[in-house]
Design a protein around this motif. Structure first.
Motif, PDB file in Angstrom:
ATOM      1  N   ILE A 123     -39.627 -29.815  22.517  1.00 55.18           N
ATOM      2  CA  ILE A 123     -38.969 -31.118  22.731  1.00 55.18           C
ATOM      3  C   ILE A 123     -37.672 -31.181  21.927  1.00 55.18           C
ATOM      4  CG2 ILE A 123     -39.148 -33.608  22.254  1.00 55.18           C
ATOM      5  CD1 ILE A 123     -42.171 -33.366  22.952  1.00 55.18           C
ATOM      6  N   LEU A 124     -37.760 -30.743  20.683  1.00 54.29           N
ATOM      7  CA  LEU A 124     -36.583 -30.755  19.804  1.00 54.29           C
ATOM      8  C   LEU A 124     -35.426 -29.958  20.429  1.00 54.29           C
ATOM      9  CD1 LEU A 124     -35.351 -31.172  16.838  1.00 54.29           C
ATOM     10  CD2 LEU A 124     -36.255 -28.894  16.374  1.00 54.29           C
ATOM     11  N   GLU A 125     -35.705 -28.752  20.867  1.00 52.74           N
ATOM     12  CA  GLU A 125     -34.629 -27.899  21.387  1.00 52.74           C
ATOM     13  C   GLU A 125     -34.143 -28.372  22.758  1.00 52.74           C
ATOM     14  OE1 GLU A 125     -35.047 -23.712  20.971  1.00 52.74           O
ATOM     15  OE2 GLU A 125     -35.631 -23.857  18.871  1.00 52.74           O
ATOM     16  N   LYS A 126     -35.063 -28.874  23.554  1.00 58.16           N
ATOM     17  CA  LYS A 126     -34.672 -29.401  24.873  1.00 58.16           C
ATOM     18  C   LYS A 126     -33.680 -30.550  24.697  1.00 58.16           C
ATOM     19  CE  LYS A 126     -36.947 -32.492  28.222  1.00 58.16           C
ATOM     20  NZ  LYS A 126     -36.534 -32.296  29.591  1.00 58.16           N
ATOM     21  N   GLU A 127     -34.027 -31.489  23.805  1.00 65.13           N
ATOM     22  CA  GLU A 127     -33.168 -32.662  23.617  1.00 65.13           C
ATOM     23  C   GLU A 127     -31.805 -32.281  23.041  1.00 65.13           C
ATOM     24  OE1 GLU A 127     -35.465 -35.562  21.479  1.00 65.13           O
ATOM     25  OE2 GLU A 127     -36.611 -36.106  23.274  1.00 65.13           O
ATOM     26  N   LEU A 128     -31.849 -31.346  22.122  1.00 63.59           N
ATOM     27  CA  LEU A 128     -30.603 -30.889  21.497  1.00 63.59           C
ATOM     28  C   LEU A 128     -29.674 -30.271  22.547  1.00 63.59           C
ATOM     29  CD1 LEU A 128     -29.557 -30.770  18.601  1.00 63.59           C
ATOM     30  CD2 LEU A 128     -30.606 -28.526  18.362  1.00 63.59           C
ATOM     31  N   LEU A 129     -30.221 -29.366  23.321  1.00 65.69           N
ATOM     32  CA  LEU A 129     -29.414 -28.682  24.324  1.00 65.69           C
ATOM     33  C   LEU A 129     -28.952 -29.640  25.431  1.00 65.69           C
ATOM     34  CD1 LEU A 129     -28.341 -25.843  24.785  1.00 65.69           C
ATOM     35  CD2 LEU A 129     -30.397 -25.310  26.100  1.00 65.69           C
ATOM     36  N   GLU A 130     -29.823 -30.563  25.798  1.00 66.92           N
ATOM     37  CA  GLU A 130     -29.446 -31.554  26.820  1.00 66.92           C
ATOM     38  C   GLU A 130     -28.262 -32.394  26.354  1.00 66.92           C
ATOM     39  OE1 GLU A 130     -33.098 -33.708  27.579  1.00 66.92           O
ATOM     40  OE2 GLU A 130     -33.408 -32.597  29.454  1.00 66.92           O
ATOM     41  N   ARG A 131     -28.308 -32.783  25.088  1.00 68.76           N
ATOM     42  CA  ARG A 131     -27.226 -33.622  24.568  1.00 68.76           C
ATOM     43  C   ARG A 131     -25.940 -32.837  24.408  1.00 68.76           C
ATOM     44  NH1 ARG A 131     -29.171 -38.415  20.723  1.00 68.76           N
ATOM     45  NH2 ARG A 131     -30.918 -39.097  21.977  1.00 68.76           N
ATOM     46  N   VAL A 132     -26.056 -31.621  23.917  1.00 66.72           N
ATOM     47  CA  VAL A 132     -24.840 -30.831  23.699  1.00 66.72           C
ATOM     48  C   VAL A 132     -24.168 -30.505  25.029  1.00 66.72           C
ATOM     49  CG1 VAL A 132     -23.915 -28.648  22.827  1.00 66.72           C
ATOM     50  CG2 VAL A 132     -25.695 -29.809  21.572  1.00 66.72           C
ATOM     51  N   LEU A 133     -24.957 -30.067  25.997  1.00 68.90           N
ATOM     52  CA  LEU A 133     -24.356 -29.631  27.270  1.00 68.90           C
ATOM     53  C   LEU A 133     -24.311 -30.739  28.325  1.00 68.90           C
ATOM     54  CD1 LEU A 133     -25.806 -26.014  27.599  1.00 68.90           C
ATOM     55  CD2 LEU A 133     -23.632 -26.729  26.631  1.00 68.90           C
ATOM     56  N   GLU A 134     -24.810 -31.915  27.955  1.00 70.79           N
ATOM     57  CA  GLU A 134     -24.799 -33.071  28.865  1.00 70.79           C
ATOM     58  C   GLU A 134     -25.405 -32.725  30.213  1.00 70.79           C
ATOM     59  OE1 GLU A 134     -20.654 -33.208  28.055  1.00 70.79           O
ATOM     60  OE2 GLU A 134     -20.798 -35.296  27.403  1.00 70.79           O
ATOM     61  N   THR A 135     -26.621 -32.232  30.148  1.00 69.12           N
ATOM     62  CA  THR A 135     -27.325 -31.887  31.384  1.00 69.12           C
ATOM     63  C   THR A 135     -28.820 -32.040  31.155  1.00 69.12           C
ATOM     64  OG1 THR A 135     -27.532 -30.188  33.092  1.00 69.12           O
ATOM     65  CG2 THR A 135     -27.578 -29.411  30.830  1.00 69.12           C
TER      66      THR A 135
END
Ligand SMILES: [Zn+2]
Length: 264
Positions: A123-135
């Motif tokens: 969950i932590l990495e998913k949210e981080l990557l989603e926010r950084v790459l806006e996807t």
């Protein structure tokens, strides 16, 4: 060294493989897994080179196909938060690529196949990557899943709202070909596509660092990526000093020629 098929791993041959695959199969996403009767899911685990990834994604765009790109947050070779890398990942997305999370459980001392700890970190990495790459990210792959930890035996098809591409339901239904370590451990990709039946489901895993402009050994391909990164970092340092009119103090004898001379 022909047993390792160096000449397979070029941009030119990459395009040829894409063309062969699209003659026979439609390109699919992991979201199609449950409904598709045939077709190809092409996936890249970006372990080392986002630069190479972008070059391949341009070929895919030109050929009118797409792949799923799994991004690693703990690579020693690239950093999602670097401006240059971030921009390239956004361009891969703009080229039609789907972004997934490439998850390295080995990064966390506490993570094993116990689902609670694993889910928390996913969950932590998913949210981080989603926010950084806006996807939105709805699929993940494990980095080095077969080095212990039982990650290939997990019962869950989805964890943390993401499809687990190593779940047995995918592994059992799909023919599979991988270029891990820069050579074909089992079958050559070309043979797999040529011999494949059109009613099959196939999953192809490629690692962008291993696909270069010209054929070379896997180690040379990795060296090229490492040297390119070092050269860019030094270039950035030199340019910053120059821009700020600071003296670039160096010991001429200790100066590394290789990094100054490499152009990327
Ligand atoms: Zn990996």
């Amino acid at each position: 060294m022909d047993q390792y098929n160096f000449s397979d791993f070029t941009e030119e041959n990459y395009r040829k493989m894409i063309r062969l695959a699209k003659e026979k199969y439609s390109f699919r996403t992991y979201g199609d897994v449950d409904s598709m009767k045939n077709g190809v899911i092409w996936r890249h685990d970006i372990d080392m080179s986002v630069h190479r990834a972008l070059a391949l994604s341009r070929i895919e765009k030109e050929e009118g196909v797409f792949a799923t790109w799994f991004v690693l947050l703990h690579s020693s070779f690239y950093n999602v938060f670097e401006k240059n890398i971030y921009r390239k990942l956004k361009m891969i997305k703009e080229n039609g690529g789907i972004i997934g999370l490439h998850f390295d459980p080995d990064f966390y001392e506490s993570v094993n196949s116990d689902i609670t700890g694993l889910e928390e970190k996913l969950i932590l990495e998913k949210e981080l990557l989603e926010r950084v790459l806006e996807t939105e990210i709805d699929v993940f792959s494990f980095h080095n899943p077969d080095t212990g930890g039982g990650f290939l035996d997990l019962e869950q098809t989805h964890i943390a709202g993401m499809r687990n591409v190593y779940h047995s339901s995918i592994r059992n239904q799909f023919s599979y070909c991988s270029d891990s370590n820069g050579y074909w451990r089992y079958r050559r990709l070309e043979d797999m596509i040529r011999d494949g039946r059109p009613d099959e489901k196939i999953q192809i895993l490629t690692h962008p660092v291993f696909w270069q402009k010209e054929g070379m050994s896997p180690r040379e391909r990795v060296m090229r990526c490492v040297d390119g990164r070092a050269a860019n970092t030094m270039k950035e340092y030199d340019e910053l000093l120059k821009k700020n009119h600071r003296e670039n103090v160096m010991q001429p004898v200790a100066r590394s020629k290789s990094y100054r001379e490499l152009q990327f």
